[in-house]
Design a protein around this motif. Structure first.
Motif, PDB file in Angstrom:
ATOM      1  N   GLU A 121      -8.009   2.077   4.758  1.00 46.06           N
ATOM      2  CA  GLU A 121      -6.962   1.174   4.261  1.00 46.06           C
ATOM      3  C   GLU A 121      -6.820   1.316   2.749  1.00 46.06           C
ATOM      4  O   GLU A 121      -5.701   1.358   2.216  1.00 46.06           O
ATOM      5  N   TYR A 122      -7.953   1.394   2.035  1.00 42.00           N
ATOM      6  CA  TYR A 122      -7.902   1.539   0.578  1.00 42.00           C
ATOM      7  C   TYR A 122      -7.216   2.850   0.197  1.00 42.00           C
ATOM      8  O   TYR A 122      -6.410   2.890  -0.750  1.00 42.00           O
ATOM      9  N   LEU A 164      -3.584   2.249   0.575  1.00 44.01           N
ATOM     10  CA  LEU A 164      -3.083   1.401  -0.508  1.00 44.01           C
ATOM     11  C   LEU A 164      -2.943   2.199  -1.797  1.00 44.01           C
ATOM     12  O   LEU A 164      -1.959   2.040  -2.536  1.00 44.01           O
ATOM     13  N   THR A 174       0.594   2.938  -3.966  1.00 46.84           N
ATOM     14  CA  THR A 174       0.750   2.578  -5.377  1.00 46.84           C
ATOM     15  C   THR A 174       0.750   3.785  -6.300  1.00 46.84           C
ATOM     16  O   THR A 174       0.672   3.643  -7.520  1.00 46.84           O
ATOM     17  N   GLN A 229     -16.125  -8.697   1.505  1.00 46.99           N
ATOM     18  CA  GLN A 229     -14.896  -8.178   0.915  1.00 46.99           C
ATOM     19  C   GLN A 229     -15.223  -7.281  -0.266  1.00 46.99           C
ATOM     20  O   GLN A 229     -16.371  -7.216  -0.705  1.00 46.99           O
ATOM     21  N   ILE A 269     -10.396  -3.626  -3.478  1.00 47.10           N
ATOM     22  CA  ILE A 269      -9.467  -3.548  -2.352  1.00 47.10           C
ATOM     23  C   ILE A 269      -8.606  -4.806  -2.285  1.00 47.10           C
ATOM     24  O   ILE A 269      -7.403  -4.742  -2.000  1.00 47.10           O
ATOM     25  N   GLU A 270      -9.204  -5.957  -2.589  1.00 49.69           N
ATOM     26  CA  GLU A 270      -8.426  -7.190  -2.624  1.00 49.69           C
ATOM     27  C   GLU A 270      -7.356  -7.115  -3.700  1.00 49.69           C
ATOM     28  O   GLU A 270      -6.217  -7.577  -3.500  1.00 49.69           O
ATOM     29  N   ARG A 284      -4.589  -4.910  -2.417  1.00 50.42           N
ATOM     30  CA  ARG A 284      -3.790  -5.641  -1.422  1.00 50.42           C
ATOM     31  C   ARG A 284      -2.823  -6.596  -2.102  1.00 50.42           C
ATOM     32  O   ARG A 284      -1.678  -6.762  -1.674  1.00 50.42           O
ATOM     33  N   ALA A 285      -3.304  -7.247  -3.180  1.00 51.89           N
ATOM     34  CA  ALA A 285      -2.481  -8.248  -3.864  1.00 51.89           C
ATOM     35  C   ALA A 285      -1.249  -7.625  -4.515  1.00 51.89           C
ATOM     36  O   ALA A 285      -0.234  -8.302  -4.720  1.00 51.89           O
ATOM     37  N   ALA A 325       2.346  -8.179   2.056  1.00 54.28           N
ATOM     38  CA  ALA A 325       1.714  -7.997   3.365  1.00 54.28           C
ATOM     39  C   ALA A 325       2.620  -7.219   4.305  1.00 54.28           C
ATOM     40  O   ALA A 325       2.154  -6.420   5.120  1.00 54.28           O
ATOM     41  N   ARG A 327       2.250  -3.578   3.779  1.00 52.59           N
ATOM     42  CA  ARG A 327       0.983  -3.113   4.376  1.00 52.59           C
ATOM     43  C   ARG A 327       1.124  -2.999   5.884  1.00 52.59           C
ATOM     44  O   ARG A 327       0.535  -2.138   6.524  1.00 52.59           O
ATOM     45  N   GLN A 328       1.963  -3.874   6.450  1.00 51.39           N
ATOM     46  CA  GLN A 328       2.215  -3.807   7.892  1.00 51.39           C
ATOM     47  C   GLN A 328       2.991  -2.547   8.243  1.00 51.39           C
ATOM     48  O   GLN A 328       2.797  -1.965   9.313  1.00 51.39           O
TER      49      GLN A 328
END
Length: 576
Positions: free
Chosen positions: A14-15, A18, A22, A76, A80-81, A84-85, A89, A92-93
């Motif tokens: 996931e990272y 992400l 970005t 967590q 990564i948080e 995500r921010a 969302a 990300r979906q």
């Protein structure tokens, strides 16, 4: 439950996604992807390892090791948080949509402000994507197909996830005082490739201790309903599990009933009615008097209906009742029948373990033969060369015989190019013991082009096995559009085997395709496609899929003795 390694693998992947969205450094993205695979394939539980031990995993550097340790410690990872921010969302979906990917998701968000699946579908229907580079009508069609695939998968779990959970639960409940029998049932017992709810059945005189133990399992997030006969819980991973407790004398009838399928059960109940009987989860009864006739074992229930016991993977109302009546049920292939594995990888390409580690793990599994089939050079990211492959061959020959009873085969997984060609010329390919050929790119070619592509590879005298033949990844990538009947006919004619890839997210060929291919006289290979020692256990899922396709050991080439297998492999080249 999912292994901690699997959770960390998903987190690192996931990272990587992400970072890709970005605009992160491509090398860093690949590093996290590689680390994700390495952690997922590592044999030790990463939640028990410190930073120094994590760094010893190939592909895991200091920064990644510290993030893994942080996740194990706190649940967590701050970096990564933060990533995500930065991304809504909904975006990300979008990554989860098969065929889309992080780069296209980023374009959709940045250029059109699309931040949800619903917005994406609406934009396609209103043709708002047409002005974006790389988003033509075919791309739109693929995205819509991917959305449908994702929605169809819903909350269903892959076979391995559900099976590991069920086995953990049945093991725990079997230790409860008063539990006489405990097993999983439902579609999981029939080895369906994805599972909605997990069904567990137990036999005991007093259900209360079992229900209490079930509710107290450490991964229970919610008790949906609780009663004397049935309790339903939801796990921390969102999977529903139903426990039913029956008296021992009802065990066989209950196991038959709750195993299903619905269509199979309708047929058996109809047979009971025609015989003046009534079949339910409580037993087989005389319809007139209500007297219980049999119920304690499945074998008794089937026998009283005039049938032999029918293996759960066959219970789909696809001819098993008729075959049972004719005493023509197949003697299904079992995991114990497998003598070897013909599709595996090492860290020479995209595996995460060395040749020596993979061979040692294969020997520990008691295999009689084992093929190393690293990727060929047309997958440029693997950086394969003739020299590297020949050097590996020397290593394989040197290792052969070091482990008692295990013979090593040197092979390769070739890439079936867009025109059906493969990586090396025939004179080089003849040096391999076994060649698997697979589609790894250009998945969206039209049906005629894709069919010609596969047929050319099948006709190649050096190609022994077609790997993961439809290219699907369950819930993430649809199967290629190809005339499978033409493929099956060509395989039967040329003596080319079709793989049943046992990776739980592939299971390719699927059971329905196996059934069709078997009618053409095709032979199969049940392989792990292992990229780490942990993956060598995957064939249990491939065997379950093969059983659903009615295969016997005779149908599967890696159940054969090595001498017979070698003759089969040689015959392909000699007859072409």
């Amino acid at each position: 439950m999912a292994r901690p390694n699997d959770e960390v693998e998903a987190l690192l992947q996931e990272y990587a996604d992400l970072l890709s969205i970005t605009g992160g450094d491509a090398f860093k993205v690949r590093s996290y992807e590689k680390a994700a695979r390495a952690v997922g394939g590592h044999h030790e539980d990463v939640s028990t390892l410190g930073v120094a031990e994590l760094k010893a995993i190939p592909g895991v550097g200091k920064s990644i090791a510290e993030k893994v340790a942080e996740y194990v410690r706190t649940g967590q990872v701050a970096a990564i948080e933060e990533a995500r921010a930065k991304i809504p969302a909904g975006v990300r979906q979008l990554i989860a949509i098969p065929t889309l990917g992080p780069k296209k998701a980023a374009v959709l968000y940045e250029d059109l402000g699309i931040s949800s699946v619903d917005e994406l579908v609406e934009a396609i229907h209103s043709e708002r994507l047409r002005g974006l580079k790389g988003f033509g009508p075919k791309t739109e069609e693929n995205i819509l197909h991917g959305v449908a695939l994702m929605q169809q998968a819903g909350d269903r779990a892959l076979l391995n996830v559900a099976l590991e959970l069920a086995e953990e639960i049945t093991a725990a409940l079997s230790r409860v005082t008063g539990c006489v029998r405990c097993a999983h049932a439902g579609s999981l017992r029939r080895f369906r490739e994805t599972i909605g709810d997990v069904d567990v059945l137990a036999a005991a005189e007093d259900s209360a201790p079992l229900m209490e133990a079930f509710r107290a399992l450490p991964f229970v997030a919610e008790v949906i309903a609780s009663g004397q006969k049935k309790t339903s819980i939801r796990t921390t991973k969102g999977l529903q599990v139903d426990l039913r407790v029956v008296p021992l004398e009802s065990w066989g009838a209950a196991l038959q009933y709750f195993t299903g399928s619905k269509a199979h059960n309708i047929r058996t109940r109809e047979m009971a009615v025609h015989a003046g009987l009534k079949l339910s989860e409580y037993g087989l009864f005389d319809a007139g008097t209500g007297e219980l006739i049999v119920s304690e074992t499945e074998e008794e229930v089937y026998d009283r209906l005039g049938l032999p016991w029918i293996a759960p993977p066959l219970r789909e109302d696809r001819g098993e009742i008729e075959a049972a009546r004719r005493a023509a049920l197949p003697e299904l292939v079992t995991e114990a029948d497998l003598r070897g594995d013909l599709h595996t990888h090492t860290d020479l390409t995209d595996g995460v373990a060395s040749l020596e580690e993979m061979v040692r793990a294969a020997a520990e599994r008691g295999l009689a033969y084992y093929a190393i089939t690293d990727h060929a050079p047309d997958m440029a990211m693997q950086r394969m060369s003739d020299e590297k492959m020949l050097a590996q061959r020397e290593q394989v020959r040197a290792l052969d015989g070091r482990h008692r009873r295990l013979r090593l085969l040197h092979g390769t997984e070739l890439n079936i190019g867009p025109d059906g060609g493969v990586d090396w010329p025939e004179d080089f390919l003849r040096g391999f013991d076994v060649c698997v050929a697979s589609v790894h790119s250009h998945f969206t070619q039209d049906r005629d082009t894709m069919t010609r592509r596969l047929l050319r590879a099948i006709e190649n005298p050096c190609v022994h096995i077609i790997g993961h033949p439809t290219g699907r990844i369950i819930g993430r990538r649809p199967p290629i559009d190809v005339d499978l009947d033409a493929v099956f006919a060509a395989c039967a004619r040329t003596g080319t085997a079709l793989e049943i890839n046992s990776a739980p997210d592939r299971l390719d060929l699927c059971d329905e395709d196996i059934l069709r291919a078997k009618r053409f006289g095709v032979k199969f290979a049940i392989n792990s496609d292992a990229h780490s020692p942990v993956h060598l256990a995957f064939p249990r899922y491939g065997v379950g899929t093969a059983q659903r396709g009615w295969l016997t050991a005779e149908d599967v080439i890696n159940t054969w003795p090595l001498r017979r297998l070698a003759s089969f492999l040689r015959t392909k080249g000699a007859s072409s």
